[in-house]
Design an enzyme around this catalytic site. Structure first.
Site, PDB file in Angstrom:
ATOM      1  N   ASP A 251       1.876  -1.820   9.706  1.00 26.48           N
ATOM      2  CA  ASP A 251       3.180  -2.473   9.725  1.00 26.48           C
ATOM      3  C   ASP A 251       4.143  -1.718  10.639  1.00 26.48           C
ATOM      4  O   ASP A 251       4.178  -0.482  10.645  1.00 26.48           O
ATOM      5  CB  ASP A 251       3.725  -2.505   8.287  1.00 26.48           C
ATOM      6  CG  ASP A 251       4.999  -3.290   8.149  1.00 26.48           C
ATOM      7  OD1 ASP A 251       4.989  -4.488   8.482  1.00 26.48           O
ATOM      8  OD2 ASP A 251       6.004  -2.709   7.700  1.00 26.48           O
TER       9      ASP A 251
ATOM     10  N   GLU B 146     -14.316   9.079  12.678  1.00 28.38           N
ATOM     11  CA  GLU B 146     -15.100   9.972  11.816  1.00 28.38           C
ATOM     12  C   GLU B 146     -15.847   9.169  10.754  1.00 28.38           C
ATOM     13  O   GLU B 146     -17.055   9.399  10.518  1.00 28.38           O
ATOM     14  CB  GLU B 146     -14.155  10.982  11.163  1.00 28.38           C
ATOM     15  CG  GLU B 146     -14.791  11.860  10.099  1.00 28.38           C
ATOM     16  CD  GLU B 146     -13.752  12.611   9.287  1.00 28.38           C
ATOM     17  OE1 GLU B 146     -14.004  12.866   8.093  1.00 28.38           O
ATOM     18  OE2 GLU B 146     -12.680  12.951   9.836  1.00 28.38           O
TER      19      GLU B 146
END
Length: 559
Positions: free
Chosen positions: A217, A270
């Site tokens: 957002d 990752e």
């Protein structure tokens, strides 16, 4: 913050390749208004879970779910008090785990909303800041400043809230705090390492539970001008203005935001490396200049960012072509696909934006079919597949803080957030329990727009969208990233070819053409077969006759 219970497990997405997100169809679930399972009139996680089969049947690839975190609901969940727990209004963490498992089984990826620009004023960090004296380190997590004027009675600068009025609120001890949105949404101070560390912990918390990524957002707003300088003078921006970066250059699109996203991208990568399932970061980036926008999706930053240019463009062939060209050129320079958007929970729905009535419906259907033919990612807002118009919510029922902070000068966003009609002849149309009142009133004339009604109507928008999504997956022409505009068409016509990816050309496939008429009838010499159209067309295999405000897909005969 540790998980409150054991995190759910999420199987790797089956059948999706590692680059699926570059051509996905993303469906925004405005959770409050999607489906209510417990009968309180507010949509919830259990309601969404019940309707996952309908979304899988429609043919979308991924869901973006609006905030379901603990919140006082001053801005309907975008004022977050605890980003790592579920508000009881929507369910529990167990409901999230069950939803993720069911979505994975249905082949749907799930992105959740991350709200990093601000917190709720009920967040423990902010309540601690309010109880601390000026100069206390606890206030450094937010943006507190002394005021201007002889006695500090004026705000620290001239910044305005997106929702209307000043972006500063004064507290009892005389200091002011910054809130780019409602006063109950204080802005975090992103120069503070503790703020960064806490948000990184939130990212890991939800990735550990199994989400496929995040919609971020206000991704262009986290970092502000370091000196909090005034914005240059200019006309005031209305609360419904999407692009504010040009008029408020001290507030939006600051260079320092990119360092944050490099850190988050490293975290996402990752997790992706652990099991091969891509974790995706999507920015809500209201930046008008496509070149500036493209900086957010450089290879080590966000994967995607919404391209709002078509949403902000009139229903005009030249305007659409210019917007598509500019976005594709800028994003292509950094190797990112465009993420096309026509609607979301903050803007007027396309049917109404394009004129309303039957003409608005025709244009919305034509625009949506054209958008789904573009290379890159397509975003649907719930109700786009039904051609819902903007609802006229009575003033007494409006709940959006834009309505209240603007003192009624803006109707707010409630009209785009009215709960979905699923079935039946009268409200609540299967959204909630019979006799229960939805949190926003539904129009009395939406029975024909309900999902069940449209599923049985061969000319409905729901079936049009389902067919378009099936073809988008099946046709090799729509899997690549190439697009070639046709210049031999009238100015009120947008036409482009979608050549197939190189791997498909060995089978004899030569491409597909999308043609959209805007405002006038179009006749175009084009040989082949009609694949799909947004409305009635004339076609004899050689000449395509499009009525005004209609889109058609034409593919050549092969073999």
């Amino acid at each position: 913050m540790p998980a409150r219970q054991d995190a759910g497990t999420r199987p790797a997405s089956g059948g999706r390749d590692a680059s699926w997100w570059r051509r996905a169809v993303l469906y925004e679930v405005y959770l409050r208004s999607f489906a209510d399972a417990d009968g309180d009139g507010v949509g919830d996680l259990a309601g969404l879970r019940q309707h996952l089969p309908a979304l899988a049947e429609l043919g979308v690839d991924a869901l973006w779910i609006t905030p379901f975190y603990r919140s006082p609901m001053a801005d309907h969940g975008y004022d977050v008090a605890d980003h790592r727990d579920v508000d009881p209004l929507f369910g529990t963490l167990s409901d999230v785990d069950a939803l993720l498992a069911d979505a994975a089984a249905a082949g749907l990826a799930v992105l959740v909303d991350l709200v990093p620009n601000h917190s709720s004023s009920a967040h423990p960090a902010f309540t601690a800041a309010l109880s601390a004296p000026p100069g206390d380190p606890r206030r450094d997590l937010y943006v507190f400043r002394d005021g201007r004027g002889a006695h500090g009675e004026l705000p620290p600068n001239n910044w305005e809230s997106v929702f209307g009025g000043p972006a500063w609120t004064q507290i009892a001890d005389g200091q002011w705090y910054l809130h780019l949105f409602d006063a109950e949404q204080p802005d975090w101070n992103w120069s503070h390492p503790a703020v960064r560390a806490d948000h990184e912990a939130t990212v890991r918390f939800w990735l550990d539970r199994g989400v496929d990524g995040f919609r971020i957002d206000v991704s262009h707003g986290l970092v502000k001008d370091a000196e909090l300088r005034d914005n240059p003078p200019g006309p005031p921006l209305l609360p419904d203005a999407g692009f504010r970066d040009e008029g408020e250059p001290r507030v939006w699109d600051q260079d320092g935001v990119h360092e944050i996203y490099r850190t988050w991208r490293a975290i996402a990568d990752e997790y992706t490396a652990r099991d091969g399932r891509p974790r995706i970061l999507v920015g809500e980036t209201w930046v008008r200049d496509p070149v500036r926008l493209a900086r957010y999706v450089r290879p080590d930053e966000l994967h995607l960012t919404f391209s709002f240019s078509l949403l902000a463009t009139s229903f005009s062939a030249p305007a659409w072509r210019a917007a598509i060209d500019a976005e594709r050129a800028a994003l292509g320079a950094v190797g990112a696909p465009a993420t096309w958007v026509l609607a979301n929970h903050d803007v007027v729905r396309p049917v109404t934006r394009y004129g309303g009535g039957s003409a608005g419906v025709r244009r919305a259907r034509a625009a949506l079919l054209t958008l789904l033919a573009l290379p890159g990612v397509a975003v649907l807002y719930q109700g786009d597949e039904l051609a819902l118009p903007q609802a006229d919510v009575p003033p007494g029922a409006r709940q959006d803080p834009v309505w209240t902070r603007s003192k009624g000068t803006s109707p707010g966003r409630d009209g785009a957030r009215v709960p979905l009609p699923w079935s039946g002849d009268a409200p609540p149309y299967g959204f909630t329990a019979p006799g229960a009142a939805p949190w926003l009133p539904q129009p009395d004339d939406w029975a024909g727009l309900a999902v069940l009604a449209q599923a049985g109507d061969p000319l409905s928008t729901w079936l049009l969208v389902r067919g378009a999504l099936a073809l988008r997956r099946a046709l090799p022409h729509l899997r690549g990233e190439e697009l070639r505009f046709r210049d031999d068409v009238p100015t009120h016509c947008l036409a482009f070819d979608r050549p197939p990816p190189p791997a498909a050309t060995s089978g004899g496939s030569v491409g597909m053409t999308c043609v959209m008429s805007t405002g006038q009838e179009v006749e175009l010499a084009i040989s082949g077969r009609l694949v799909l159209a947004s409305g009635p067309v004339g076609y004899d295999g050689a000449v395509l006759s499009l009525p005004p405000d209609t889109t058609a897909w034409v593919a050549p005969w092969e073999g």
